[in-house]
Design a protein around this motif. Structure first.
Motif, mmCIF file in Angstrom:
data_model
loop_
_atom_site.group_PDB
_atom_site.id
_atom_site.type_symbol
_atom_site.label_atom_id
_atom_site.label_comp_id
_atom_site.label_asym_id
_atom_site.label_seq_id
_atom_site.Cartn_x
_atom_site.Cartn_y
_atom_site.Cartn_z
ATOM 1 N N THR A 32 0.833 -1.195 0.000
ATOM 2 C CA THR A 32 0.000 0.000 0.000
ATOM 3 C C THR A 32 0.874 1.254 0.000
ATOM 4 O OG1 THR A 32 -1.744 1.206 1.159
ATOM 5 C CG2 THR A 32 -0.161 0.054 2.532
ATOM 6 N N THR A 33 0.383 2.304 -0.610
ATOM 7 C CA THR A 33 1.084 3.589 -0.615
ATOM 8 C C THR A 33 0.464 4.554 0.391
ATOM 9 O OG1 THR A 33 -0.329 4.476 -2.377
ATOM 10 C CG2 THR A 33 1.671 3.306 -3.050
ATOM 11 N N LYS A 34 -0.507 4.079 1.161
ATOM 12 C CA LYS A 34 -1.245 4.935 2.083
ATOM 13 C C LYS A 34 -0.709 4.804 3.512
ATOM 14 C CE LYS A 34 -3.840 5.582 -1.524
ATOM 15 N NZ LYS A 34 -3.700 6.813 -2.350
ATOM 16 N N LYS A 35 -0.998 5.806 4.328
ATOM 17 C CA LYS A 35 -0.695 5.740 5.747
ATOM 18 C C LYS A 35 -1.605 4.711 6.407
ATOM 19 C CE LYS A 35 2.291 9.203 5.923
ATOM 20 N NZ LYS A 35 3.697 9.036 6.351
ATOM 21 N N ILE A 36 -1.213 4.256 7.590
ATOM 22 C CA ILE A 36 -2.027 3.300 8.347
ATOM 23 C C ILE A 36 -2.170 3.832 9.771
ATOM 24 C CG2 ILE A 36 -2.382 0.898 9.013
ATOM 25 C CD1 ILE A 36 -0.430 0.068 6.865
ATOM 26 N N THR A 37 -3.410 4.012 10.198
ATOM 27 C CA THR A 37 -3.728 4.637 11.486
ATOM 28 C C THR A 37 -4.541 3.689 12.347
ATOM 29 O OG1 THR A 37 -3.759 6.853 10.485
ATOM 30 C CG2 THR A 37 -4.944 6.583 12.579
ATOM 31 N N ILE A 38 -4.325 3.750 13.648
ATOM 32 C CA ILE A 38 -5.167 2.965 14.559
ATOM 33 C C ILE A 38 -5.691 3.853 15.681
ATOM 34 C CG2 ILE A 38 -3.175 2.191 15.957
ATOM 35 C CD1 ILE A 38 -4.794 -0.447 16.398
ATOM 36 N N LEU A 39 -6.975 3.685 15.977
ATOM 37 C CA LEU A 39 -7.604 4.298 17.141
ATOM 38 C C LEU A 39 -7.607 3.259 18.249
ATOM 39 C CD1 LEU A 39 -10.777 5.824 15.418
ATOM 40 C CD2 LEU A 39 -8.599 6.983 15.864
ATOM 41 N N ILE A 40 -7.200 3.636 19.440
ATOM 42 C CA ILE A 40 -7.213 2.704 20.566
ATOM 43 C C ILE A 40 -7.843 3.389 21.773
ATOM 44 C CG2 ILE A 40 -5.188 1.430 19.792
ATOM 45 C CD1 ILE A 40 -3.578 2.940 21.966
ATOM 46 N N THR A 41 -8.327 2.581 22.694
ATOM 47 C CA THR A 41 -8.870 3.101 23.947
ATOM 48 C C THR A 41 -7.888 2.794 25.074
ATOM 49 O OG1 THR A 41 -10.061 1.035 24.331
ATOM 50 C CG2 THR A 41 -11.242 2.803 23.171
ATOM 51 N N LYS A 42 -8.153 3.350 26.234
ATOM 52 C CA LYS A 42 -7.250 3.153 27.374
ATOM 53 C C LYS A 42 -7.241 1.717 27.870
ATOM 54 C CE LYS A 42 -7.775 7.964 28.849
ATOM 55 N NZ LYS A 42 -8.264 8.899 29.898
ATOM 56 N N THR A 43 -8.168 0.913 27.365
ATOM 57 C CA THR A 43 -8.230 -0.492 27.767
ATOM 58 C C THR A 43 -7.173 -1.341 27.060
ATOM 59 O OG1 THR A 43 -10.008 -0.698 26.133
ATOM 60 C CG2 THR A 43 -10.664 -0.520 28.431
ATOM 61 N N VAL A 44 -6.473 -0.773 26.089
ATOM 62 C CA VAL A 44 -5.356 -1.472 25.454
ATOM 63 C C VAL A 44 -4.130 -1.277 26.339
ATOM 64 C CG1 VAL A 44 -3.838 -1.546 23.433
ATOM 65 C CG2 VAL A 44 -6.289 -1.186 23.139
ATOM 66 N N SER A 45 -3.438 -2.368 26.670
ATOM 67 C CA SER A 45 -2.324 -2.313 27.609
ATOM 68 C C SER A 45 -1.150 -1.503 27.074
ATOM 69 C CB SER A 45 -1.851 -3.730 27.955
ATOM 70 O OG SER A 45 -1.260 -4.334 26.820
ATOM 71 N N GLU A 46 -0.355 -0.996 27.987
ATOM 72 C CA GLU A 46 0.800 -0.172 27.620
ATOM 73 C C GLU A 46 1.800 -0.963 26.794
ATOM 74 O OE1 GLU A 46 2.559 3.338 27.191
ATOM 75 O OE2 GLU A 46 0.762 3.041 28.431
ATOM 76 N N SER A 47 1.981 -2.246 27.119
ATOM 77 C CA SER A 47 2.948 -3.056 26.379
ATOM 78 C C SER A 47 2.533 -3.233 24.919
ATOM 79 C CB SER A 47 3.120 -4.428 27.039
ATOM 80 O OG SER A 47 1.875 -5.099 27.155
ATOM 81 N N ILE A 48 1.233 -3.432 24.686
ATOM 82 C CA ILE A 48 0.752 -3.574 23.317
ATOM 83 C C ILE A 48 0.820 -2.234 22.587
ATOM 84 C CG2 ILE A 48 -1.305 -4.014 21.917
ATOM 85 C CD1 ILE A 48 0.160 -6.496 22.801
ATOM 86 N N ARG A 49 0.613 -1.141 23.303
ATOM 87 C CA ARG A 49 0.728 0.172 22.660
ATOM 88 C C ARG A 49 2.130 0.373 22.090
ATOM 89 N NH1 ARG A 49 -2.465 4.624 26.442
ATOM 90 N NH2 ARG A 49 -4.104 3.220 27.178
ATOM 91 N N ASN A 50 3.141 -0.131 22.798
ATOM 92 C CA ASN A 50 4.514 -0.010 22.314
ATOM 93 C C ASN A 50 4.681 -0.719 20.975
ATOM 94 O OD1 ASN A 50 5.277 1.441 24.579
ATOM 95 N ND2 ASN A 50 5.879 -0.384 25.722
ATOM 96 N N VAL A 51 4.025 -1.873 20.819
ATOM 97 C CA VAL A 51 4.096 -2.608 19.557
ATOM 98 C C VAL A 51 3.352 -1.839 18.467
ATOM 99 C CG1 VAL A 51 3.639 -4.808 18.411
ATOM 100 C CG2 VAL A 51 4.152 -4.773 20.859
ATOM 101 N N LEU A 52 2.201 -1.284 18.815
ATOM 102 C CA LEU A 52 1.405 -0.540 17.838
ATOM 103 C C LEU A 52 2.180 0.660 17.289
ATOM 104 C CD1 LEU A 52 -2.051 -0.575 19.681
ATOM 105 C CD2 LEU A 52 -1.404 -1.940 17.692
ATOM 106 N N HIS A 53 2.921 1.338 18.146
ATOM 107 C CA HIS A 53 3.702 2.489 17.697
ATOM 108 C C HIS A 53 4.795 2.076 16.720
ATOM 109 C CE1 HIS A 53 2.096 5.911 19.912
ATOM 110 N NE2 HIS A 53 1.930 5.120 20.966
#
Length: 325
Positions: A32-53
């Motif tokens: 894909t040539t497009k950006k990829i964005t994710i919306l998350i809520t505070k219920t997603v753990s901090e460790s998984i947020r690190n992977v998402l970033h």
């Protein structure tokens, strides 16, 4: 890479965040040539947020919007649909001119960048009621005005199915009749149930499919996979669904797990075991319903087509019964 257009997904817990990671990897696999964005809520753990970033161009934390239509949600027997109203936050991504929203339980198998040529609200007809669109994938234009109107509609009228799909179909009520160009081909949002319910069509058109939607209770992360053999340890769904689930796991093992491993995350998800080294089994389990619960589900028309009630499983029981005669 286009900076004014983006694919968007949503995760409200760690399991769906895992699905979103595989979705992002599948989009990059098809270049894909497009950006990829994710919306998350505070219920997603901090460790998984690190992977998402590590995997997404943009990560935005949003508030949880829950449906107040408890009676509707109870009638649907799907109380978890309430949190899907959080999907409305995608209209607040005004840094983009146009976006394509995709549920975290979808998988891209062919490039779909051409969807950005479509206008709001373009989507695929829902297989349950084709005059409505399925909100697992849709083209939209971010707008704070639209977001405010949607939230006002949710507060005033609620949603006829208790979730985002009912609300969006009410707001975009002319989708079925106004402009046929807003009707996307089924190849852009093929429900995995369709590989069971209409096998002849799948055999005829399946090679054209670009997006798989693991709609329903059977999710890839609830199946057991052997990273060494590249095979599922358990039979999940039907023969055709098996291949798509294996495809999902192959992307997870090749693209997602190395990032998790590099960050030294151990068991960040409560309902899923992180993949061990190649050669071991990756096992994810979900609670199986009791015989009584399954009978009640059948009585209410809630049939697990891809799981315990699949044709293959029914055939096995019939064959066993015949053998015992």
């Amino acid at each position: 890479m286009s900076s004014s257009e983006s694919f968007v997904t949503l995760a409200t817990n760690d399991n769906y965040a895992l699905g979103a990671l595989v979705l992002a990897a599948s989009l990059r696999n098809v270049q894909t040539t497009k950006k990829i964005t994710i919306l998350i809520t505070k219920t997603v753990s901090e460790s998984i947020r690190n992977v998402l970033h590590q995997s997404f161009d943009f990560v935005k934390v949003v508030d949880l919007l829950e449906s107040t239509d408890t009676s509707l949600l109870e009638a649907l027997k799907r109380p978890e649909l309430g949190v899907t109203l959080t999907k409305l936050h995608c209209w607040t991504l005004t840094q983009f001119n146009k976006c394509v929203f995709m549920d975290a339980d979808t998988l891209v198998v062919k490039n779909i960048d051409e969807l950005f040529e479509r206008e709001e609200l373009s989507a695929v007809a829902d297989i349950g009621w084709p005059d409505c669109f399925n909100s697992g994938l849709f083209v939209f234009r971010p707008s704070l005005e639209t977001f405010n109107q949607l939230t006002q509609l949710a507060a005033k009228e609620g949603s006829f199915d208790g979730g985002d799909q009912g609300l969006l179909n009410t707001y975009f009520s002319d989708w079925a009749t106004k402009d046929i160009s807003r009707h996307l081909s089924f190849i852009y949002n093929m429900s995995i149930v369709s590989t069971y319910s209409y096998v002849p069509a799948f055999k005829r058109f399946g090679h054209q499919v670009k997006v798989i939607h693991f709609l329903g209770s059977i999710k890839p992360w609830y199946c057991s996979f052997n990273a060494s053999t590249g095979q599922l340890n358990t039979f999940c769904g039907n023969t055709y669904a098996q291949e798509f689930i294996k495809n999902w796991w192959s992307i997870y093992v090749a693209k997602v797990h190395p990032t998790i491993e590099a960050l030294n995350l151990v068991g960040p998800m409560s309902n899923m075991a992180i993949a061990p080294p190649p050669g071991s089994s990756i096992c994810c389990t979900s609670q199986q319903p009791s015989t009584g619960d399954r009978f009640n589900a059948w009585q209410q028309g809630q049939i697990d087509y891809l799981g315990a009630d699949s044709f293959d499983n029914i055939q096995k029981k019939l064959d066993a019964a015949i053998d015992n005669l």
